[in-house]
Design a protein around this motif. Structure first.
Motif, PDB file in Angstrom:
ATOM      1  N   PRO A  14      29.586  -1.139   1.388  1.00 14.21           N
ATOM      2  CA  PRO A  14      28.955   0.011   2.041  1.00 14.21           C
ATOM      3  C   PRO A  14      28.981   1.233   1.139  1.00 14.21           C
ATOM      4  O   PRO A  14      29.630   1.246   0.093  1.00 14.21           O
ATOM      5  N   GLN A 147      23.465  -4.797   9.747  1.00 12.06           N
ATOM      6  CA  GLN A 147      23.447  -3.389   9.368  1.00 12.06           C
ATOM      7  C   GLN A 147      22.125  -2.760   9.794  1.00 12.06           C
ATOM      8  O   GLN A 147      21.107  -3.435   9.931  1.00 12.06           O
ATOM      9  N   TYR A 156      27.380  -0.738   9.848  1.00 17.15           N
ATOM     10  CA  TYR A 156      27.603  -2.067   9.286  1.00 17.15           C
ATOM     11  C   TYR A 156      28.475  -2.890  10.243  1.00 17.15           C
ATOM     12  O   TYR A 156      29.394  -2.369  10.864  1.00 17.15           O
TER      13      TYR A 156
END
Length: 314
Positions: A14, A147, A156
């Protein structure tokens, strides 16, 4: 095959800094611990205090203790998750939770644009079974995305291929405790009945059901993306607001698809199956200038105004 926590986190990349939605339960405990260890100093936690049960204060205390021990910054946000008439308790709590997560992300310094949620493979299977039980279309059968982006925040779900049992086992192996939400055992909620009764039966009959369910959900999601692309093209053709004559050139299936897309993308509302069928029938019958269309659709009304359809919320 479902994956381990370690395998799932290896592929999770991420943006940073990252916030973890942390309830204090096993799933979010495993996710918070794994993220804090992978990105030290870049991870914070957001705890949503729903105030719906007496144990909520104990949940908050537990989360504060854990985050202090891990050296992870924690925001505790209190929400009013009571449901309105006609609204499901689950939907009310979910809406309040996402509003609070957005508030917490924007209040952080610097603002956070990436949030991780701890739903796992069992949650995904439950979501698909819920959708089937309600006669959902492709959006529901697509279950939960891994996501997505909403209001400038990226969310996410890195654990969707990890079973709940694997997450708990990873914590037990390290001697780490968590809290159990007593409401999860309340079988008045459909999701809890699925968890308690159906998942064990599926495990016994089809040991790999999590994988096959996830594959079906992915197929549904892919099909929905194609329908969305077609609807976007058709909406350009019929215009916004949609011109009735151009709508009538479409097949009934494409007409239903573009109307759903128009209502969702332009007005953030969704028709029920019965409302959409009635609107399709009315459009088919709209062959004279005097034909009136005024129908309850979604949270408002669709109305004919001259040669176009409009939607408004009175």
């Amino acid at each position: 095959m479902t994956r381990s926590l370690v395998q799932a986190l290896q592929d999770f990349q991420p943006g940073l800094p990252l916030a973890v939605a942390y309830s204090g339960g096993a799933d979010s405990m495993a996710l918070l611990l794994a993220c804090a260890e992978k990105w030290p100093g870049q991870v914070s936690a957001i705890h949503i205090h729903h105030g719906l049960q007496a144990a909520a204060d104990d949940f908050e205390s537990h989360c504060r203790e854990v985050c202090a021990r891990l050296g992870v910054p924690l925001q505790v946000l209190r929400v009013d998750a009571r449901h309105a008439p006609g609204q499901s308790p689950e939907e009310a709590a979910r809406s309040a939770r996402y509003a609070a997560l957005r508030q917490g992300a924007e209040a952080a310094q610097p603002p956070i644009r990436h949030i991780a949620l701890a739903q796992h493979a069992d949650d995904q299977a439950e979501t698909l079974l819920l959708a089937l039980s309600r006669g959902a279309g492709l959006p529901g059968l697509s279950a939960m995305p891994a996501q997505w982006e909403r209001d400038g925040i990226h969310y996410y779900r890195p654990l969707l291929e990890v079973s709940g049992a694997a997450l708990r086992e990873s914590l037990r192996a390290r001697g780490i405790s968590w809290i159990e939400d007593p409401s999860n055992a309340d079988e008045q909620y459909t999701r809890n009945r699925i968890r308690a009764r159906l998942l064990p039966a599926l495990e016994a009959a089809f040991p790999h059901f999590r994988d096959t369910f996830a594959r079906s959900a992915a197929h549904a999601a892919q099909a929905q993306r194609l329908l969305d692309e077609l609807a976007a093209e058709d909406l350009v053709r019929v215009g916004v607001p949609p011109q009735i004559a151009r709508l009538q050139e479409l097949s009934r299936a494409r007409l239903a698809n573009v109307l759903r897309h128009w209502l969702r993308s332009t007005h953030a509302t969704a028709p029920s199956a019965a409302q959409l069928e009635e609107l399709l029938d009315q459009l088919a019958a709209c062959t004279t200038r005097g034909h009136r269309i005024h129908l309850k659709v979604g949270a408002g009304h669709v109305e004919r105004q001259g040669q176009v359809l409009t939607w408004y919320n009175p």
